[in-house]
Each structure stands twice: as C-alpha cells, then as structure tokens.
Scaffold this motif. Structure first.
Motif, PDB file in Angstrom:
ATOM      1  N   ASP A  12       0.828  -1.207   0.000  1.00 50.20           N
ATOM      2  CA  ASP A  12       0.000   0.000   0.000  1.00 50.20           C
ATOM      3  C   ASP A  12       0.862   1.257   0.000  1.00 50.20           C
ATOM      4  OD1 ASP A  12      -2.357  -1.486   0.029  1.00 50.20           O
ATOM      5  OD2 ASP A  12      -2.420  -1.540   2.216  1.00 50.20           O
ATOM      6  N   ILE A  13       1.944   1.232   0.744  1.00 52.19           N
ATOM      7  CA  ILE A  13       2.850   2.381   0.784  1.00 52.19           C
ATOM      8  C   ILE A  13       3.517   2.566  -0.572  1.00 52.19           C
ATOM      9  CG2 ILE A  13       4.992   3.262   1.812  1.00 52.19           C
ATOM     10  CD1 ILE A  13       4.016   1.890   4.456  1.00 52.19           C
ATOM     11  N   LEU A  14       3.951   1.473  -1.183  1.00 48.87           N
ATOM     12  CA  LEU A  14       4.555   1.566  -2.521  1.00 48.87           C
ATOM     13  C   LEU A  14       3.580   2.141  -3.539  1.00 48.87           C
ATOM     14  CD1 LEU A  14       6.630  -1.702  -3.027  1.00 48.87           C
ATOM     15  CD2 LEU A  14       7.460   0.637  -3.203  1.00 48.87           C
ATOM     16  N   ARG A  15       2.320   1.778  -3.416  1.00 53.20           N
ATOM     17  CA  ARG A  15       1.308   2.219  -4.371  1.00 53.20           C
ATOM     18  C   ARG A  15       1.236   3.747  -4.437  1.00 53.20           C
ATOM     19  NH1 ARG A  15      -2.468  -0.824  -2.724  1.00 53.20           N
ATOM     20  NH2 ARG A  15      -2.219  -2.409  -4.316  1.00 53.20           N
ATOM     21  N   THR A  16       1.513   4.397  -3.318  1.00 50.21           N
ATOM     22  CA  THR A  16       1.442   5.854  -3.285  1.00 50.21           C
ATOM     23  C   THR A  16       2.814   6.517  -3.383  1.00 50.21           C
ATOM     24  OG1 THR A  16       1.490   5.879  -0.880  1.00 50.21           O
ATOM     25  CG2 THR A  16      -0.685   5.848  -1.923  1.00 50.21           C
ATOM     26  N   ALA A  17       3.833   5.757  -3.764  1.00 45.41           N
ATOM     27  CA  ALA A  17       5.202   6.284  -3.787  1.00 45.41           C
ATOM     28  C   ALA A  17       5.449   7.275  -4.918  1.00 45.41           C
ATOM     29  CB  ALA A  17       6.206   5.143  -3.868  1.00 45.41           C
TER      30      ALA A  17
END
Length: 132
Positions: free
Chosen positions: A75-80
């Motif tokens: 999820d964090i990568l998705r918004t990177a």
C-alpha cells in the motif's frame, strides 16, 4: 529534456515492485494457512484437535501478521510515485485498518502464548511450583 529514468519509468518500476511485495504477502498468508490446515487435520486425526488448537492458531497468527506487513508495504509503494490527496487519504485509512488488525492479532498471539505456557506449566512433569 526528460531524464531517461523519468516519471513513467519510475512508475513502471514501482508497479513491478508493488506486484512482487503484494505477491510475497499473499504467498506468506497462503503458506501459513496451508501449514495450519495440515496441522489441524493431523491433530483431528489423532483426536487432539482441542489440545493442539492453541499452537496452531499461534503459528497461523505469526504468518498472518507477517503477511499483513507485506500488504501494508505494498500500500505504501502504491502511493510512492506522485500521490494524489485521495490516494494519501486512502493509504491513511488502509494503514490504520491494517495496523489495528496487526495490533489485535499480535495481542491475541501474546494471549495464546500465555495460555500455552500456562497449560505447559500445569501439565508438564517436573518439580512442583515454588521449588528450584
């Protein structure tokens, strides 16, 4: 002039990493569920499913906790790459929910460990309590 490793290339790289991290989380959860199922069936065949249930839950809980951590990383990568305010808000909501799940799962694992060690102390042969 745009750098060869521009925004599109970075977005593609992050998408690939996202797939790998989410797949890793799914694999960890699947392996944990499979191991727990095999252990449960084995305990049921031996007629000890009520006795062996706590350690099985404890093992599954560890796999679930790890899998949830991978999913949160995804999820964090998705918004990177260039997150919008909406994506940031969604990440905050998802992170809050997954963190709460992880917290309660960890708490249940700790309680299961305490229950398991309490049962071992009561049923294990050896010196009586209070003796060295």
């Amino acid at each position: 002039m745009e750098h060869p490793w521009g925004q599109a290339a970075l977005a593609n790289l992050v998408d690939l990493l996202l797939m790998l991290v989410e797949a890793a989380g799914a694999v960890v959860i699947f392996i944990g569920a499979s191991v727990a199922f095999v252990q449960f069936v084995g305990a049921a065949i031996r007629g000890r499913h009520t006795v062996d249930f706590v350690p099985i839950r404890l093992g599954l809980g560890r796999f679930l906790t790890l899998g949830l951590e991978f999913q949160l990383a995804g999820d964090i990568l998705r918004t990177a790459v260039s997150p919008t305010l909406r994506e940031i808000a969604e990440l905050a909501a998802i992170a809050t929910i997954r963190t709460a799940l992880n917290y309660f799962l960890t708490k249940e694992i700790q309680e299961a460990r305490a229950e398991l060690s309490g049962r071992v102390d009561v049923t294990a042969p050896g010196p009586a309590r209070g003796t060295p």
